[in-house]
Design an enzyme around this catalytic site. Structure first.
Site, PDB file in Angstrom:
ATOM      1  N   SER A 157       0.753  -1.096  -0.036  1.00 55.06           N
ATOM      2  CA  SER A 157      -0.084   0.048  -0.012  1.00 55.06           C
ATOM      3  C   SER A 157       1.051   1.373   0.009  1.00 55.06           C
ATOM      4  O   SER A 157       1.952   1.300   0.458  1.00 55.06           O
ATOM      5  CB  SER A 157      -0.847   0.028   1.199  1.00 55.06           C
ATOM      6  OG  SER A 157      -1.716   1.363   1.380  1.00 55.06           O
ATOM      7  N   TYR A 216      -2.457  -1.298   9.811  1.00 56.03           N
ATOM      8  CA  TYR A 216      -2.530  -1.366   8.431  1.00 56.03           C
ATOM      9  C   TYR A 216      -1.278  -0.986   7.806  1.00 56.03           C
ATOM     10  O   TYR A 216      -0.523  -1.706   7.118  1.00 56.03           O
ATOM     11  CB  TYR A 216      -3.582  -0.798   7.967  1.00 56.03           C
ATOM     12  CG  TYR A 216      -4.003  -0.781   6.332  1.00 56.03           C
ATOM     13  CD1 TYR A 216      -4.495  -1.920   6.016  1.00 56.03           C
ATOM     14  CD2 TYR A 216      -3.383   0.068   5.690  1.00 56.03           C
ATOM     15  CE1 TYR A 216      -4.611  -2.246   4.564  1.00 56.03           C
ATOM     16  CE2 TYR A 216      -3.594   0.014   4.100  1.00 56.03           C
ATOM     17  CZ  TYR A 216      -4.128  -1.152   3.719  1.00 56.03           C
ATOM     18  OH  TYR A 216      -4.328  -1.281   2.251  1.00 56.03           O
TER      19      TYR A 216
END
Length: 255
Positions: A146, A160
């Site tokens: 990401s 995350y």
């Protein structure tokens, strides 16, 4: 001389896509099928995989549905084993399964943090390990990281961000172990913010100003813009690329 476009073809290859039931993962599966691969669709819930499988069959490619929780190493072994048993080979893994939270660090519980790490990072390792054991030279593993592994978030997402940064380290190490000795390339993609089910839940007045400020392109990415990167790294077009992270983020990480 080899036709350059043919190097992007995946005819005769078998791809496994985790988290393939919806969103970006479903798009990856369809793109790999369009490029010529047979596709194994893996997710925790199989009901939504059926629609994706039907679309792949309409492309004239074979497909297999498998219920898998990637946080379970035995389930990942069973996934890889069934892919080889059913199709006779395993050439591509797209490690896409993932979950996210947006909990302030002072309030995030140990269980919340561990769950994200267990699926996003540990699960990627178990799937790569299981598939890597069965892959032959010329295969490709693509780990979905990401942009939040590279830049700060607009929201509190410690678990995350940590899991996705871990994916980049994992990618480098597996490439070092497997690329030269076994001929398995391992790369990562760091997507920015894409129009998807996940971003649809974020209020526009929160996300869009952040994107306009931090991305030179100033907009959400589109599924096909990410699909092309996945097909590139899965194919022989990227045969001299391994251990790298390709940011597909509208320039956000370089801004």
């Amino acid at each position: 001389m080899t036709n350059v476009l043919n190097r992007f073809r995946l005819d005769g290859k078998v791809a496994v896509v985790t988290g393939a039931s919806s969103g970006l993962g479903a798009g990856f599966a369809l793109a790999l099928g369009e490029a010529g691969a047979d596709v194994v669709l893996a997710a925790r819930r199989t009901d939504r995989l059926k629609q994706v499988a039907q679309q792949i069959r309409q492309q004239g490619k074979r497909t297999l549905i498998k219920a898998v929780d990637v946080a379970d190493p035995d389930a990942c072994e069973a996934l890889a084993d069934e892919a080889v048993t059913h199709f006779g080979r395993l050439d591509i893994l797209v490690n896409n399964a993932g979950i996210g939270t947006a909990v302030p660090a002072t309030r995030e519980t140990p269980d919340q943090f561990r769950q994200v790490i267990d699926v996003n990072l540990n699960g990627a390792y178990w799937a790569a390990q299981a598939c890597g054991r069965r892959m032959k030279s010329g295969s490709s593993i693509i780990n979905i990281s990401s942009v939040l592994a590279l830049i700060k978030s607009y929201a509190p997402q410690a678990a995350y961000a940590a899991s996705k940064a871990g994916i980049i380290g994992l990618t480098r190490d597996l490439a070092q172990q497997w690329s030269g000795r076994r001929g398995i390339r391992v790369n990562a993609i760091a997507p920015g913010y894409f129009a998807s089910e996940m971003t649809a839940t974020i209020p526009d007045d929160t996300l869009l100003p952040f994107i306009r400020t931090h991305s030179p392109l100033g907009r959400l990415g589109l599924q096909h813009e990410l699909d092309a990167a996945v097909v590139f790294l899965a194919s022989d077009a990227s045969s001299y690329i391994t251990g790298t992270t390709l940011a597909v983020d509208g320039g956000m990480s370089g801004h």
